[in-house]
Design a protein around this motif. Structure first.
Motif, PDB file in Angstrom:
ATOM      1  N   SER A   1      31.009  65.366   7.135  1.00  0.00           N
ATOM      2  CA  SER A   1      29.696  66.017   7.228  1.00  0.00           C
ATOM      3  C   SER A   1      29.455  66.391   8.684  1.00  0.00           C
ATOM      4  O   SER A   1      29.497  65.531   9.569  1.00  0.00           O
ATOM      5  CB  SER A   1      28.590  65.069   6.742  1.00  0.00           C
ATOM      6  OG  SER A   1      28.757  64.753   5.384  1.00  0.00           O
ATOM      7  N   ILE A   2      29.165  67.629   8.905  1.00  0.00           N
ATOM      8  CA  ILE A   2      29.025  68.111  10.277  1.00  0.00           C
ATOM      9  C   ILE A   2      28.022  69.245  10.302  1.00  0.00           C
ATOM     10  O   ILE A   2      27.962  70.052   9.362  1.00  0.00           O
ATOM     11  CB  ILE A   2      30.397  68.571  10.832  1.00  0.00           C
ATOM     12  CG1 ILE A   2      30.336  68.762  12.344  1.00  0.00           C
ATOM     13  CG2 ILE A   2      30.881  69.838  10.145  1.00  0.00           C
ATOM     14  CD1 ILE A   2      31.697  68.944  12.988  1.00  0.00           C
ATOM     15  N   PRO A   3      27.153  69.345  11.296  1.00  0.00           N
ATOM     16  CA  PRO A   3      26.193  70.453  11.371  1.00  0.00           C
ATOM     17  C   PRO A   3      26.910  71.799  11.451  1.00  0.00           C
ATOM     18  O   PRO A   3      28.026  71.915  11.973  1.00  0.00           O
ATOM     19  CB  PRO A   3      25.416  70.161  12.655  1.00  0.00           C
ATOM     20  CG  PRO A   3      25.582  68.693  12.883  1.00  0.00           C
ATOM     21  CD  PRO A   3      26.936  68.355  12.370  1.00  0.00           C
ATOM     22  N   LEU A   4      26.254  72.829  10.922  1.00  0.00           N
ATOM     23  CA  LEU A   4      26.870  74.156  10.906  1.00  0.00           C
ATOM     24  C   LEU A   4      27.175  74.682  12.298  1.00  0.00           C
ATOM     25  O   LEU A   4      28.089  75.471  12.485  1.00  0.00           O
ATOM     26  CB  LEU A   4      25.941  75.132  10.180  1.00  0.00           C
ATOM     27  CG  LEU A   4      25.963  75.055   8.643  1.00  0.00           C
ATOM     28  CD1 LEU A   4      24.942  76.003   8.066  1.00  0.00           C
ATOM     29  CD2 LEU A   4      27.352  75.369   8.118  1.00  0.00           C
ATOM     30  N   SER A   5      26.378  74.250  13.289  1.00  0.00           N
ATOM     31  CA  SER A   5      26.631  74.736  14.647  1.00  0.00           C
ATOM     32  C   SER A   5      27.966  74.257  15.192  1.00  0.00           C
ATOM     33  O   SER A   5      28.463  74.798  16.187  1.00  0.00           O
ATOM     34  CB  SER A   5      25.503  74.282  15.579  1.00  0.00           C
ATOM     35  OG  SER A   5      25.381  72.873  15.558  1.00  0.00           O
ATOM     36  N   PHE A   6      28.566  73.243  14.538  1.00  0.00           N
ATOM     37  CA  PHE A   6      29.871  72.739  14.958  1.00  0.00           C
ATOM     38  C   PHE A   6      30.945  73.059  13.918  1.00  0.00           C
ATOM     39  O   PHE A   6      32.029  72.477  13.960  1.00  0.00           O
ATOM     40  CB  PHE A   6      29.806  71.219  15.179  1.00  0.00           C
ATOM     41  CG  PHE A   6      28.862  70.796  16.270  1.00  0.00           C
ATOM     42  CD1 PHE A   6      29.288  70.705  17.584  1.00  0.00           C
ATOM     43  CD2 PHE A   6      27.531  70.509  15.984  1.00  0.00           C
ATOM     44  CE1 PHE A   6      28.428  70.319  18.588  1.00  0.00           C
ATOM     45  CE2 PHE A   6      26.665  70.118  16.978  1.00  0.00           C
ATOM     46  CZ  PHE A   6      27.102  70.030  18.290  1.00  0.00           C
ATOM     47  N   ALA A   7      30.657  73.973  12.990  1.00  0.00           N
ATOM     48  CA  ALA A   7      31.613  74.282  11.931  1.00  0.00           C
ATOM     49  C   ALA A   7      32.910  74.874  12.483  1.00  0.00           C
ATOM     50  O   ALA A   7      33.978  74.691  11.886  1.00  0.00           O
ATOM     51  CB  ALA A   7      30.975  75.241  10.924  1.00  0.00           C
ATOM     52  N   ASP A   8      32.830  75.597  13.602  1.00  0.00           N
ATOM     53  CA  ASP A   8      34.062  76.184  14.154  1.00  0.00           C
ATOM     54  C   ASP A   8      35.052  75.096  14.564  1.00  0.00           C
ATOM     55  O   ASP A   8      36.271  75.272  14.473  1.00  0.00           O
ATOM     56  CB  ASP A   8      33.728  77.079  15.349  1.00  0.00           C
ATOM     57  CG  ASP A   8      32.988  76.329  16.437  1.00  0.00           C
ATOM     58  OD1 ASP A   8      32.338  75.297  16.128  1.00  0.00           O
ATOM     59  OD2 ASP A   8      33.032  76.778  17.602  1.00  0.00           O
ATOM     60  N   GLU A   9      34.544  73.945  15.017  1.00  0.00           N
ATOM     61  CA  GLU A   9      35.434  72.839  15.363  1.00  0.00           C
ATOM     62  C   GLU A   9      36.174  72.338  14.111  1.00  0.00           C
ATOM     63  O   GLU A   9      37.372  72.048  14.150  1.00  0.00           O
ATOM     64  CB  GLU A   9      34.617  71.688  15.974  1.00  0.00           C
ATOM     65  CG  GLU A   9      33.677  72.089  17.088  1.00  0.00           C
ATOM     66  CD  GLU A   9      34.423  72.381  18.377  1.00  0.00           C
ATOM     67  OE1 GLU A   9      35.622  72.072  18.440  1.00  0.00           O
ATOM     68  OE2 GLU A   9      33.803  72.913  19.309  1.00  0.00           O
ATOM     69  N   LEU A  10      35.429  72.252  12.999  1.00  0.00           N
ATOM     70  CA  LEU A  10      36.030  71.763  11.766  1.00  0.00           C
ATOM     71  C   LEU A  10      37.070  72.739  11.224  1.00  0.00           C
ATOM     72  O   LEU A  10      38.171  72.341  10.815  1.00  0.00           O
ATOM     73  CB  LEU A  10      34.934  71.519  10.727  1.00  0.00           C
ATOM     74  CG  LEU A  10      35.402  70.987   9.371  1.00  0.00           C
ATOM     75  CD1 LEU A  10      36.101  69.646   9.519  1.00  0.00           C
ATOM     76  CD2 LEU A  10      34.214  70.883   8.415  1.00  0.00           C
ATOM     77  N   TYR A  11      36.716  74.031  11.245  1.00  0.00           N
ATOM     78  CA  TYR A  11      37.662  75.021  10.740  1.00  0.00           C
ATOM     79  C   TYR A  11      38.872  75.133  11.647  1.00  0.00           C
ATOM     80  O   TYR A  11      39.989  75.431  11.188  1.00  0.00           O
ATOM     81  CB  TYR A  11      36.968  76.372  10.572  1.00  0.00           C
ATOM     82  CG  TYR A  11      36.132  76.430   9.319  1.00  0.00           C
ATOM     83  CD1 TYR A  11      36.722  76.626   8.072  1.00  0.00           C
ATOM     84  CD2 TYR A  11      34.757  76.272   9.384  1.00  0.00           C
ATOM     85  CE1 TYR A  11      35.953  76.650   6.926  1.00  0.00           C
ATOM     86  CE2 TYR A  11      33.985  76.287   8.243  1.00  0.00           C
ATOM     87  CZ  TYR A  11      34.586  76.479   7.007  1.00  0.00           C
ATOM     88  OH  TYR A  11      33.830  76.499   5.869  1.00  0.00           O
ATOM     89  N   GLY A  12      38.699  74.936  12.926  1.00  0.00           N
ATOM     90  CA  GLY A  12      39.847  74.923  13.828  1.00  0.00           C
ATOM     91  C   GLY A  12      40.792  73.794  13.498  1.00  0.00           C
ATOM     92  O   GLY A  12      42.020  73.964  13.504  1.00  0.00           O
TER      93      GLY A  12
ATOM     94  N   SER B   1      33.464  64.296  18.297  1.00  0.00           N
ATOM     95  CA  SER B   1      34.455  63.221  18.207  1.00  0.00           C
ATOM     96  C   SER B   1      34.854  62.956  16.759  1.00  0.00           C
ATOM     97  O   SER B   1      35.955  62.467  16.483  1.00  0.00           O
ATOM     98  CB  SER B   1      33.892  61.938  18.829  1.00  0.00           C
ATOM     99  OG  SER B   1      32.804  61.440  18.069  1.00  0.00           O
ATOM    100  N   ARG B   2      33.965  63.277  15.811  1.00  0.00           N
ATOM    101  CA  ARG B   2      34.311  63.106  14.401  1.00  0.00           C
ATOM    102  C   ARG B   2      35.389  64.093  13.970  1.00  0.00           C
ATOM    103  O   ARG B   2      36.066  63.885  12.952  1.00  0.00           O
ATOM    104  CB  ARG B   2      33.055  63.298  13.546  1.00  0.00           C
ATOM    105  CG  ARG B   2      32.056  62.182  13.763  1.00  0.00           C
ATOM    106  CD  ARG B   2      30.665  62.579  13.341  1.00  0.00           C
ATOM    107  NE  ARG B   2      30.621  62.891  11.925  1.00  0.00           N
ATOM    108  CZ  ARG B   2      29.549  63.387  11.316  1.00  0.00           C
ATOM    109  NH1 ARG B   2      28.460  63.619  12.022  1.00  0.00           N
ATOM    110  NH2 ARG B   2      29.566  63.656  10.024  1.00  0.00           N
ATOM    111  N   VAL B   3      35.556  65.181  14.728  1.00  0.00           N
ATOM    112  CA  VAL B   3      36.617  66.149  14.460  1.00  0.00           C
ATOM    113  C   VAL B   3      37.836  65.855  15.325  1.00  0.00           C
ATOM    114  O   VAL B   3      38.978  65.810  14.851  1.00  0.00           O
ATOM    115  CB  VAL B   3      36.116  67.582  14.706  1.00  0.00           C
ATOM    116  CG1 VAL B   3      37.258  68.581  14.559  1.00  0.00           C
ATOM    117  CG2 VAL B   3      34.976  67.912  13.749  1.00  0.00           C
ATOM    118  N   TYR B   4      37.592  65.601  16.614  1.00  0.00           N
ATOM    119  CA  TYR B   4      38.698  65.466  17.560  1.00  0.00           C
ATOM    120  C   TYR B   4      39.579  64.262  17.272  1.00  0.00           C
ATOM    121  O   TYR B   4      40.774  64.273  17.573  1.00  0.00           O
ATOM    122  CB  TYR B   4      38.153  65.370  18.986  1.00  0.00           C
ATOM    123  CG  TYR B   4      37.531  66.644  19.490  1.00  0.00           C
ATOM    124  CD1 TYR B   4      37.799  67.865  18.861  1.00  0.00           C
ATOM    125  CD2 TYR B   4      36.683  66.652  20.590  1.00  0.00           C
ATOM    126  CE1 TYR B   4      37.232  69.039  19.314  1.00  0.00           C
ATOM    127  CE2 TYR B   4      36.122  67.818  21.054  1.00  0.00           C
ATOM    128  CZ  TYR B   4      36.390  69.012  20.413  1.00  0.00           C
ATOM    129  OH  TYR B   4      35.824  70.161  20.861  1.00  0.00           O
TER     130      TYR B   4
END
Length: 475
Positions: free
Chosen positions: A439-450, A393-396
């Motif tokens: 700040s986001i865990p690496l396992s969710f990095a694809d969401e951030l880069y998207g 939700s911090r990305v969305y």
């Protein structure tokens, strides 16, 4: 696209021609670790309500379902200088080492103790009661349980004259004690089976100490005790010249008539071997002293009282062998389940190796474990998805901002497009700058880069539209 990408953070780690990585400035290391570590904040937010629910449920289960045992017990004892009073002090001393306070309430004796236990509002939790004082049905109706028979209480009949049969007591002044004790009723029963009407005696109801003084002064002819030989008054009378002990020669017959009585023998010389006191064996009849409690008494305290009884009464005595008492026998009152387990040799495992309060705490923890298990199992399936949703939700939520930019671009009037496009482009830059600080865990990095690629996509589209908007404004 603005700087600040993940590759831009990592690229300084390795120099172009060096074998060792460069040391990053502190502020860049902090930013890198914030990006890569586990999101404890999101986990706390996701698991916090569940943890609070587990904690509250555990506390309720601990304090309400199986409350902690109280640290104070009230015991009804007996008259001054009686065996019950002396035993009460020994119990209080033994329980003190477990941080349990035993308040002693002096009474007239067994019958009064029983009456107080029958009344829940009397405040008495446990007391000494003589066997034969009540019936099993009455005990069950009043919620009473036995913690075991403790010792025999011989019936001691001391007289100033030599008496060999109870019928010889007719016309004598005999003290049987107050009605609050169990002895008056027992002695009347003994007289009746010997064909002696109680009215043929001049019975007195003094307490033990004044009655003993009256006997020694000759104001009464005899007195009756029902007590263990440890009582100071018994010890004194057995050694007083001119005071005689009645011999119940038919003791075996009494025990057949009354199951709550036992036959005991006072051995020759047991009081004083050097002076040969007594000079012969005496046969006595004896009810047993029973430790009686209300069934509401906490099971942990029942265990503790039974263990204390074993330490106080487990030795050899004048009328018992080593380990013969306490016992679950000789009682018409139902024995508490915890006491039965103890007498069967099933002492609580933890109490063999741990202090009482710690062992009791661990034994009660199973209640908490069951209560928590009912919550933890379903919550263990809810918390992980909730944690994932919280991180994403911090990305969305930035997609809502991105969508507002696109709507503003699509709805701009032809004359205002140049100004609107410039303002939305500035807004995109601000959005990207704030996204780069997430700040986001690496396992969710694809969401951030998207998200960042989608921001760049909208920027390219906007930059493509801006020349057209400029030409339209010039026309």
């Amino acid at each position: 696209m603005q700087s600040g990408s993940f590759l831009g953070i990592v690229s300084p780690l390795v120099s172009s021609g060096a074998h060792m990585p460069k040391i990053l400035p502190l502020h860049r290391i902090t930013r890198f670790t914030r990006f890569t570590r586990f999101s404890l904040r999101d986990f706390i937010v996701a698991a916090g309500p569940a943890a609070l629910a587990v904690l509250v449920t555990g506390l309720l289960a601990y304090w309400l379902v199986d409350p902690a045992p109280p640290k104070k017990i009230v015991m009804a004892t007996g008259q001054e200088n009686s065996a019950y009073e002396a035993l009460g002090r020994r119990y209080a001393e033994a329980l003190r080492q477990y941080d349990v306070e035993l308040e002693l309430r002096p009474t007239l004796g067994s019958r009064e103790n029983l009456e107080r236990l029958r009344q829940p509002d009397s405040g008495v939790d446990v007391g000494f009661v003589q066997s034969g004082s009540t019936a099993q049905e009455d005990a069950q109706r009043n919620g009473l349980v036995s913690l075991g028979s403790l010792f025999t209480e011989p019936v001691w009949l001391f007289t100033r004259k030599d008496v060999t049969r109870l019928s010889q007591l007719k016309g004598m002044r005999i003290n049987v004690g107050p009605e609050g004790t169990g002895l008056p009723g027992l002695f009347r029963t003994i007289l009746s089976v010997n064909g002696v009407e109680p009215d043929s005696l001049r019975l007195r109801d003094m307490q033990n100490t004044p009655a003993t003084v009256a006997l020694l002064e000759g104001r009464i002819d005899g007195l009756v005790f029902s007590s263990s030989p440890d009582a100071p008054l018994i010890q004194m009378l057995l050694q007083t010249p001119g005071i005689r002990l009645f011999d119940f020669a038919q003791a075996q017959a009494y025990t057949r008539r009354f199951p709550f009585l036992t036959h005991v023998t006072l051995p020759r010389g047991i009081v004083d071997l050097g002076r040969d006191i007594p000079s012969r064996d005496f046969q006595l009849i004896a009810p047993t002293a029973t430790l009686v409690a209300h069934e509401s008494l906490h099971p942990a305290l029942v265990d503790l009282l039974v263990q204390t009884a074993a330490s106080v009464h487990g030795g050899a005595g004048w009328f018992q062998k080593q380990g013969e008492f306490p016992t679950a026998s000789y009682s018409e009152i139902p024995v508490a389940e915890a006491a039965v387990r103890f007498y069967q040799g099933d002492k609580p495992f933890l109490q063999r190796y741990l202090p009482f309060w710690l062992a009791n705490f661990l034994q009660r923890m199973w209640v908490v474990v069951v209560a928590l298990g009912a919550l933890i199992i379903p919550l263990s399936r809810i918390i992980p998805p909730l944690y994932v949703w919280k991180v994403r939700s911090r990305v969305y939520r930035w997609y809502g901002q991105l969508r507002e930019v696109e709507q503003a671009v699509d709805e701009a009037q032809a004359t205002d497009r140049a100004e609107v496009y410039g303002r939305q482009l500035q807004r995109l830059n601000e959005i990207e700058e704030r996204v780069n600080r997430i700040s986001i865990p690496l396992s969710f990095a694809d969401e951030l880069y998207g998200l960042r690629s989608h921001i760049n996509f909208v920027r390219r589209r906007l930059l493509a539209l801006m020349p057209q908007a400029g030409r339209a404004a010039q026309q």
